[in-house]
Design a protein around this motif. Structure first.
Motif, PDB file in Angstrom:
ATOM      1  N   CYS A  50       0.865  -1.036  -0.026  1.00  0.00           N
ATOM      2  CA  CYS A  50       0.106   0.123  -0.079  1.00  0.00           C
ATOM      3  C   CYS A  50       0.907   1.223  -0.023  1.00  0.00           C
ATOM      4  O   CYS A  50       0.630   2.136  -0.830  1.00  0.00           O
ATOM      5  N   LEU A  53       2.817   1.713  -3.519  1.00  0.00           N
ATOM      6  CA  LEU A  53       1.902   2.123  -4.576  1.00  0.00           C
ATOM      7  C   LEU A  53       1.370   3.674  -4.395  1.00  0.00           C
ATOM      8  O   LEU A  53       1.707   4.231  -5.464  1.00  0.00           O
ATOM      9  N   ILE A  54       1.162   4.049  -3.340  1.00  0.00           N
ATOM     10  CA  ILE A  54       0.661   5.312  -2.949  1.00  0.00           C
ATOM     11  C   ILE A  54       1.920   6.276  -3.023  1.00  0.00           C
ATOM     12  O   ILE A  54       1.928   7.309  -3.799  1.00  0.00           O
ATOM     13  N   TRP A  59      -0.328   5.997  -6.808  1.00  0.00           N
ATOM     14  CA  TRP A  59      -1.843   5.284  -6.762  1.00  0.00           C
ATOM     15  C   TRP A  59      -2.778   5.797  -6.198  1.00  0.00           C
ATOM     16  O   TRP A  59      -2.657   6.264  -5.252  1.00  0.00           O
ATOM     17  N   ALA A  64      -4.772   0.813  -4.347  1.00  0.00           N
ATOM     18  CA  ALA A  64      -3.648   0.445  -3.394  1.00  0.00           C
ATOM     19  C   ALA A  64      -4.178  -0.779  -2.762  1.00  0.00           C
ATOM     20  O   ALA A  64      -3.450  -1.851  -2.388  1.00  0.00           O
ATOM     21  N   SER A  68      -3.066  -4.605  -2.219  1.00  0.00           N
ATOM     22  CA  SER A  68      -2.715  -5.270  -0.935  1.00  0.00           C
ATOM     23  C   SER A  68      -3.351  -6.348  -0.779  1.00  0.00           C
ATOM     24  O   SER A  68      -2.708  -7.599  -0.512  1.00  0.00           O
ATOM     25  N   GLN A 207      -2.430   3.141   5.892  1.00  0.00           N
ATOM     26  CA  GLN A 207      -3.131   4.346   5.632  1.00  0.00           C
ATOM     27  C   GLN A 207      -3.512   5.109   6.779  1.00  0.00           C
ATOM     28  O   GLN A 207      -3.406   6.384   6.774  1.00  0.00           O
TER      29      GLN A 207
END
Ligand code: ATP
Ligand code: MG
Lengths: 304, 264
Positions: A50, A53-54, A59, A64, A68, A207
């Motif tokens: 995650c 990718l972010i 992303w 994302a 995951s 996140q």
């Protein structure tokens, strides 16, 4: 006082997000009857995928999370492959995957052990920005929405023909094989779904905490087991499958509340793993001790 | 229906525990045959049934079931042909699942299991009727966990499960041995009913020689991994327990005095 309440609120929202991991552990530990140690690795995997990718890929945070989840499914498949095809004991197969994931996670994050998401968009920051609610309130809301959706999904899935075959695999392998089910497939599927949920939880926690870290999953399995045990103690009287799943998430919330409270009371955060292990060990020891005690007592009564 | 030719099985090959359990089994069953199987401990009776069911792979020989060569197919693929009841009442049912869930699992034996709901309303009605016929009152406990049932009740349930989806062949391995005499008699009675009602082809291992003679249309005796006696028709009807003991004595060189067969 408000500082205390805030930390309690944070604990509840963390508990719900981690509760999604506990749902995954529930599938392997309670339904399939194996302790799958892949969990520590796949939880971290979800977060690392995650974060990478972010931050590096730019992303969309929802996409994302989907990746995951997919990465977790794959990790579960590796353990499943080792366990079902090569008949490596489940515990060992899980350890092998977990250990290899540590290196893999480091590679995913380009050699960095920690990637901060400070300025990046997350699903949490989106909603904080649009609604103006506090970060931990938003975490709580998202956590509850996702957890409820997943409990509904699992309730449905384990009620289907395939889901029932999977439950029976955990209960009685001889029987379900005699009824024409390939238990390699059902075990594989259970391990995949379980680790998929664990990695999804890892992604969500990443996140909400705004960083991905290769050490994030260390001890996750023990937290998962402790949460299941706590949920069982609190809500074990409820019989339906839906309430069993709910009690796993509730157990997770209570676990994080206990944690927040003992930390407030001045306990060293590093001792928390010891406390979790003691909770799980006690939960496993008590029934055995009670049985032994009953046996001894019944002997004495018989002798009189 | 079933044809075994030269089936061999050795356990733990190449170790000091090497054990030749089946030593060239030839056997042929026609549709509707009901065969009783007797023999001393370790004769290979369970192994023979396990080989038919595919629990372990065979070393040599051929197994043809309903015209299909299943010699090398895995257990879960052969399941569509077979109904099975084990000696251990715990083995045939899932204890943590409901009675009706166990039946629904058995009803789908040999079929693809997908994402349809695991049990339908129409099925429930049918299970209610079928459970009622067992006469054990289980029809009123359909949502109880099977773990709450007694060994006899579980065995009766397993029997029903084995016949719910009509099997080509029913395999019964001492399925009344773990039950008290009264319950055993009841389960055996149910067995006869189910076999005759559905006109099943069946193989039943037993240590009770009277039952072995009384039930079925064919009897086989095993010893040291071989079928040493195979008798059907009128000759079987006329058999007496003494005849069987004598046969067995001949095969084992008179050393059967301490065998469990004597107790029957
Ligand atoms: N899985 C196994 N591994 C090793 N040896 C086995 C296995 N299963 C059976 N055997 C051996 O094969 C031989 C035949 O056993 P089997 O269980 O078929 O006998 P049986 O005729 O069913 O006897 P019983 O009346 O005691 O049930 C025995 O010597 C047994 O020890
Ligand atoms: Mg046997």
């Amino acid at each position: 006082m408000s500082g205390f309440l805030l930390s309690m609120q944070g604990a509840v929202s963390q508990g719900v997000l981690w509760g999604i991991m506990v749902l995954g552990v529930y599938i392997t530990y309670k339904i399939l009857n194996i302790a799958d140690l892949t969990v520590d690795g796949s939880f971290a995997l979800g977060g690392c995928v995650c974060a990478t990718l972010i931050v590096n890929g730019g992303w969309n945070p929802v996409a994302a999370l989907v990746i995951s989840l997919a990465a977790g499914l794959l990790a579960g498949a590796v353990t499943g492959f080792l366990h079902t095809v090569f008949e490596i004991p489940a515990i060992l197969a899980g350890i092998l995957t977990q250990i290899s994931l540590w290196s893999i996670n480091l590679r995913i994050m380009g050699g960095k052990s920690n990637i901060p998401l400070l300025k990046a968009d997350t699903i949490f920051s989106w909603i904080v920005d649009t609604t103006g609610l506090s970060q931990s309130m938003v975490s709580l809301i998202i956590g509850i929405v996702v957890a409820v959706a997943l409990i509904a999904f699992l309730y449905w899935f384990f009620g289907t023909e395939l889901g029932a075959a999977l439950r029976a695999t955990g209960d009685n392998e001889d029987m379900i094989r005699a009824l024409g089910v390939n238990i390699k497939k059902t075990k594989m599927l259970a391990l995949m779904i379980s680790n998929g949920l664990v990695a999804l939880s890892g992604g969500l926690v990443c996140q909400s905490q705004k960083y991905g870290d290769i050490n994030n999953g260390t001890g996750a399995i023990v937290i998962g087991l402790a949460a299941i045990v706590i949920g069982d103690v609190l809500l074990g009287r409820l019989r339906s499958f839906g309430s069993k799943l709910t009690s796993a998430v509730v157990g997770s919330v209570v676990y994080f509340l206990i944690r927040a409270i003992v930390l407030q009371m001045g306990m060293d955060a590093n001792d928390m793993k010891l406390l979790s292990a003691i909770i799980v060990a006690l939960a496993l020891c008590v029934p055995v001790a009670v049985d032994k005690w009953k046996l001894r007592r019944s002997y004495m009564e018989g002798g009189n | 229906m079933l044809k075994l030719t030269g089936v061999q099985k050795t356990f733990n090959k190449g170790t000091i525990n090497e054990k030749k359990a089946l030593n060239g089994i030839d056997l042929q069953l026609k549709e509707g045959d009901f065969v009783t199987i007797i023999g001393g401990n370790g004769a290979g009776k369970s192994t023979m049934l396990n080989m038919i069911a595919g629990v372990y792979p065979i070393d040599a020989g051929k197994i043809i079931l309903d015209g299909e060569d299943v010699s090398r197919s895995p257990e879960h693929k052969r399941a569509k042909f077979l109904g099975r009841v084990f000696q251990d009442p715990m083995k045939g049912t899932a204890a943590t699942m409901e009675i009706q869930e166990n039946l629904a699992l058995a009803y789908r034996r040999g079929q693809k299991r997908g994402l349809r709901w695991g049990i339908t309303k129409a099925e429930r009605q049918r299970y209610y009727e079928e459970l009622k016929m067992l006469g054990l009152g289980l029809e009123d406990r359909m949502t109880s966990k099977v773990g709450l049932l007694s060994g006899g009740q579980r065995q009766a349930l397993t029997l029903l499960m084995a016949s719910l989806q009509k099997p080509k062949l029913l395999l019964l391995d001492e399925h009344t041995a773990a039950l008290d005499p009264k319950t055993a008699a009841k389960v055996l009675e149910l067995t006869e009913e189910i076999i005759s009602e559905h006109r099943l082809t069946a193989m039943m291992v037993t240590h009770n020689m009277k039952d072995a003679i009384r039930l079925g249309n064919r009897l086989i005796m095993m010893h040291e991994g071989r079928i040493i006696y195979n008798v059907g028709g009128e000759e079987k009807q006329k058999l007496k327990v003494e005849d069987l003991l004598e046969k067995f004595g001949q095969a084992s060189g008179g050393e059967f005095a301490n065998d469990r067969m004597m107790l029957a």
